[in-house]
Design a protein around this motif. Structure first.
Motif, PDB file in Angstrom:
ATOM      1  N   PRO A   4      14.434  10.553   3.636  1.00  0.00           N
ATOM      2  CA  PRO A   4      13.954  10.461   2.709  1.00  0.00           C
ATOM      3  C   PRO A   4      15.129  10.385   1.619  1.00  0.00           C
ATOM      4  N   HIS A   5      16.518   9.789   1.325  1.00  0.00           N
ATOM      5  CA  HIS A   5      17.028  10.124  -0.462  1.00  0.00           C
ATOM      6  C   HIS A   5      16.106  10.218  -1.059  1.00  0.00           C
ATOM      7  N   ARG A   6      15.724   9.569  -1.724  1.00  0.00           N
ATOM      8  CA  ARG A   6      15.072   9.498  -2.765  1.00  0.00           C
ATOM      9  C   ARG A   6      13.606  10.810  -3.313  1.00  0.00           C
ATOM     10  N   ILE A   7      13.405  11.059  -2.021  1.00  0.00           N
ATOM     11  CA  ILE A   7      12.113  12.084  -2.109  1.00  0.00           C
ATOM     12  C   ILE A   7      12.552  13.649  -2.143  1.00  0.00           C
ATOM     13  N   GLY A   8      14.072  13.712  -1.922  1.00  0.00           N
ATOM     14  CA  GLY A   8      15.002  14.739  -1.573  1.00  0.00           C
ATOM     15  C   GLY A   8      15.745  15.580  -0.835  1.00  0.00           C
ATOM     16  N   VAL A   9      15.495  14.654   0.565  1.00  0.00           N
ATOM     17  CA  VAL A   9      16.698  14.935   1.733  1.00  0.00           C
ATOM     18  C   VAL A   9      15.780  16.090   2.484  1.00  0.00           C
ATOM     19  N   ILE A  10      14.203  15.925   2.572  1.00  0.00           N
ATOM     20  CA  ILE A  10      13.945  16.150   2.766  1.00  0.00           C
ATOM     21  C   ILE A  10      13.082  15.874   4.944  1.00  0.00           C
ATOM     22  N   PRO A  11      13.074  16.457   5.347  1.00  0.00           N
ATOM     23  CA  PRO A  11      12.732  15.431   6.665  1.00  0.00           C
ATOM     24  C   PRO A  11      11.289  15.457   6.838  1.00  0.00           C
ATOM     25  N   ALA A  12      10.531  14.177   7.976  1.00  0.00           N
ATOM     26  CA  ALA A  12       9.279  13.680   7.718  1.00  0.00           C
ATOM     27  C   ALA A  12       8.561  14.886   8.932  1.00  0.00           C
ATOM     28  N   ALA A  13       7.908  14.975   8.610  1.00  0.00           N
ATOM     29  CA  ALA A  13       6.918  16.275   9.024  1.00  0.00           C
ATOM     30  C   ALA A  13       6.697  15.724  11.412  1.00  0.00           C
ATOM     31  N   GLU A  14       6.687  16.944  11.590  1.00  0.00           N
ATOM     32  CA  GLU A  14       6.254  15.804  13.150  1.00  0.00           C
ATOM     33  C   GLU A  14       4.936  15.541  13.196  1.00  0.00           C
ATOM     34  N   ASP A  15       3.711  15.831  12.299  1.00  0.00           N
ATOM     35  CA  ASP A  15       2.853  15.857  12.751  1.00  0.00           C
ATOM     36  C   ASP A  15       2.629  14.667  11.974  1.00  0.00           C
ATOM     37  N   PHE A  16       3.339  13.903  10.815  1.00  0.00           N
ATOM     38  CA  PHE A  16       2.761  13.149   9.367  1.00  0.00           C
ATOM     39  C   PHE A  16       3.528  11.680  10.884  1.00  0.00           C
ATOM     40  N   VAL A  17       4.984  11.668  11.316  1.00  0.00           N
ATOM     41  CA  VAL A  17       4.933  10.719  12.041  1.00  0.00           C
ATOM     42  C   VAL A  17       4.337  10.237  13.479  1.00  0.00           C
ATOM     43  N   ARG A  18       4.084  11.520  14.082  1.00  0.00           N
ATOM     44  CA  ARG A  18       2.510  11.623  15.076  1.00  0.00           C
ATOM     45  C   ARG A  18       1.344  10.301  14.458  1.00  0.00           C
ATOM     46  N   VAL A  71       1.180  -1.495  -0.347  1.00  0.00           N
ATOM     47  CA  VAL A  71       0.272  -0.406  -0.026  1.00  0.00           C
ATOM     48  C   VAL A  71       0.922   1.849   0.053  1.00  0.00           C
ATOM     49  N   VAL A  72       0.326   1.954  -0.856  1.00  0.00           N
ATOM     50  CA  VAL A  72       1.368   3.256  -1.146  1.00  0.00           C
ATOM     51  C   VAL A  72       0.543   4.426  -0.489  1.00  0.00           C
ATOM     52  N   ILE A  73       1.621   4.562   0.214  1.00  0.00           N
ATOM     53  CA  ILE A  73       0.672   6.405   1.121  1.00  0.00           C
ATOM     54  C   ILE A  73       1.724   8.240   0.235  1.00  0.00           C
ATOM     55  N   PRO A  74       0.990   8.659   0.045  1.00  0.00           N
ATOM     56  CA  PRO A  74       2.220  10.236   0.240  1.00  0.00           C
ATOM     57  C   PRO A  74       2.656  10.175   1.661  1.00  0.00           C
ATOM     58  N   PHE A  75       4.149  11.020   1.159  1.00  0.00           N
ATOM     59  CA  PHE A  75       4.787  11.694   2.108  1.00  0.00           C
ATOM     60  C   PHE A  75       4.278  12.853   2.926  1.00  0.00           C
ATOM     61  N   ASN A  76       4.021  13.121   3.598  1.00  0.00           N
ATOM     62  CA  ASN A  76       3.919  14.252   5.011  1.00  0.00           C
ATOM     63  C   ASN A  76       2.735  15.149   4.458  1.00  0.00           C
ATOM     64  N   ASP A  77       1.656  14.347   4.123  1.00  0.00           N
ATOM     65  CA  ASP A  77       0.341  14.689   3.627  1.00  0.00           C
ATOM     66  C   ASP A  77      -0.378  13.700   4.913  1.00  0.00           C
ATOM     67  N   VAL A  78      -1.098  14.068   5.652  1.00  0.00           N
ATOM     68  CA  VAL A  78      -1.324  13.262   6.848  1.00  0.00           C
ATOM     69  C   VAL A  78      -2.780  12.688   6.410  1.00  0.00           C
ATOM     70  N   GLU A  79      -3.722  13.427   5.543  1.00  0.00           N
ATOM     71  CA  GLU A  79      -5.008  13.239   5.777  1.00  0.00           C
ATOM     72  C   GLU A  79      -5.054  12.269   4.668  1.00  0.00           C
ATOM     73  N   ARG A  80      -4.346  12.144   3.853  1.00  0.00           N
ATOM     74  CA  ARG A  80      -4.700  11.538   2.799  1.00  0.00           C
ATOM     75  C   ARG A  80      -3.752  10.514   2.839  1.00  0.00           C
ATOM     76  N   ALA A  81      -2.929  10.199   3.994  1.00  0.00           N
ATOM     77  CA  ALA A  81      -2.282   8.858   4.294  1.00  0.00           C
ATOM     78  C   ALA A  81      -2.592   7.999   5.131  1.00  0.00           C
ATOM     79  N   LEU A  82      -3.354   9.105   5.910  1.00  0.00           N
ATOM     80  CA  LEU A  82      -5.061   7.971   6.825  1.00  0.00           C
ATOM     81  C   LEU A  82      -5.625   7.610   5.856  1.00  0.00           C
ATOM     82  N   ALA A  83      -6.256   8.208   5.486  1.00  0.00           N
ATOM     83  CA  ALA A  83      -7.230   7.899   4.630  1.00  0.00           C
ATOM     84  C   ALA A  83      -7.080   6.283   3.722  1.00  0.00           C
TER      85      ALA A  83
END
Length: 442
Positions: free
Chosen positions: A219-233, A189-201
């Motif tokens: 994530p390196h391939r996504i651009g070396v941008i940190p996961a958002a705090e609210d996304f991880v939580r 199952v594939v979820i979008p990065f740092n998109d809480v609403e879509r990922a949870l759905a």
């Protein structure tokens, strides 16, 4: 090879001709390939690589983040040399494995138990299989575009393209390797990065089937941008509420804190995949996590739900090298290296300003990535490069290489403790010169 041709070629070109005769593509890993041919290392020392032509370059690739102290680290060489004289691998245990396991578990309270394997790919694979064994569920969820090695399930979607990646609300499970079974794709199952609403759905739709959610915090391939705090939580909360496990891939990012990038967050995963730097320059992987979950690998009270073997797993050479390197990568050293990372990103930003080009830099800790775009991407789809943009990036990385720097082909750099402020300043100057060279193409 024709003798006359060999004398006309550089040593690296001649080596590549020999390599193509015995290996598909002339190599065992595509990482080394560059046009018109790979460059072959003669030796490494500290943060420098010397190639077979005698050219010295500053190494910001560090074998793709696996050499935290740079090349030929003296403490590692001394420890491994002693172990080599006593043997390299046995079908009985060694104290070296126990000592290193104790050290690694002491770095992070989330690491209640650990097992060692031989690569990051194998570590991720083991984490996913452990999650299935613990939950009794077949499916895994992962972030679109994230790289997690070669395991069929883990590699899904990492090379998705606009023509096949589907809608943002429902990213497609896209195969990387030709011949990947449809059943594999159906179980990822594939979820979008740092998109809480879509990922949870998306996760909610599969809540009774998911064994785990797998993610990389930077994530390196996504651009070396940190996961958002609210996304991880949100992912931690969802997995806890729905009986799934949270798996962090820290094969690259463990360098970020004493106990890994997860210590940037107030979240603990159930299992963590480790690799690269913890091997001290030798092949390694690790699975660390909650004792209850790790028990699926325990065969002492009967057949283990997940039997885990490996001929070279926890061999004493790797264990000795890893321990020698990791015990000297303490809080003070981590903070110094991360400060160098801040300096690198700040100087790259200044170089971009001076060159007056649409570019930016991302990263955190001791990692940076240069993007040839005015704004940093927010997800894989924004980080995806068209063929034309990929060609410009390749030219830029080529100019850096010619200017004395080795970086990863994506424009990513991984610092080592062998680097000084002067090395960072030299890197920034090379970045400025390379940006000026590609400016007419942008």
């Amino acid at each position: 090879m024709d003798a006359k041709l060999q004398t006309e070629l550089s040593r690296s070109a001649a080596l590549f001709e020999r390599a193509k005769a015995v290996m598909p593509g002339g190599c065992s890993r595509n990482t080394i390939l560059r046009k018109p041919h790979p460059i072959y290392a003669q030796r490494g020392q500290g943060c420098y690589i010397y190639d077979v032509e005698g050219v010295r370059r500053i190494d910001f690739a560090n074998n793709v983040a696996s050499l935290i102290h740079g090349h030929a680290y003296p403490a590692m060489i001394a420890a491994v040399s002693d172990q080599l004289r006593r043997g390299t691998a046995f079908t009985v245990g060694t104290e070296a494995e126990i000592e290193f396991a104790e050290h690694m578990c002491g770095r992070n309270p989330a690491f209640e138990r650990i097992r060692f394997v031989n690569s990051g790919t194998e570590a991720v694979m083991a984490c996913l299989k452990a999650a299935r064994a613990f939950t009794g569920r077949p499916k895994i969820a992962k972030v679109e575009g994230a790289y997690h090695g070669l395991y069929d399930y883990a590699e899904v979607s990492q090379t998705a393209k606009p023509e096949n990646w589907g809608q943002p609300e429902q990213p497609s499970s896209v195969a990387v390797s030709r011949g990947t079974p449809q059943g594999v794709l159906d179980d990822v199952v594939v979820i979008p990065f740092n998109d809480v609403e879509r990922a949870l759905a998306i996760l909610e739709h599969h809540r009774e089937e998911l064994a785990c959610v797998l993610m990389d915090l930077l994530p390196h391939r996504i651009g070396v941008i940190p996961a958002a705090e609210d996304f991880v939580r949100a992912l931690r909360r969802w997995t806890e509420e729905n009986g799934a496990l949270l798996v962090f891939d820290e094969v690259i990012t463990f360098r970020s804190k004493v106990g890994g990038a997860q210590q940037w967050y107030d979240v603990q995963p159930d299992i963590t995949a480790l690799g690269k730097m913890i091997g001290g320059g030798f092949p390694v992987g690790g699975i660390a996590g909650r004792a209850e979950v790790m028990e699926v690998m325990n065969p002492l009270d009967g057949p283990a739900p997940f039997p885990l073997y490996g001929t070279f797993s926890a061999n004493p050479v790797t264990m000795t090298a890893g321990h020698a390197v990791m015990k000297t990568y303490d809080q003070e050293v981590v903070e110094r290296l991360n400060a160098l990372g801040d300096r690198a990103r700040n100087l790259i930003t200044e170089a971009i300003r001076i060159a007056d080009v649409p570019a930016c830099v991302t990263g955190r800790g001791s990692i940076f990535r240069i993007h040839l775009a005015e704004y940093a991407p927010e997800n894989y789809r924004q980080a995806y490069l068209s063929p034309d943009k990929a060609a410009i990036l390749a030219k830029f990385v080529g100019h850096l290489f010619d200017g004395g720097l080795v970086v990863v082909e994506t424009g990513t750099g991984f610092l080592s403790t062998a680097m000084s402020e002067l090395d960072i300043d030299t890197m920034a100057a090379a970045v400025l010169e390379s940006l000026r060279k590609i400016k007419p193409l942008m």
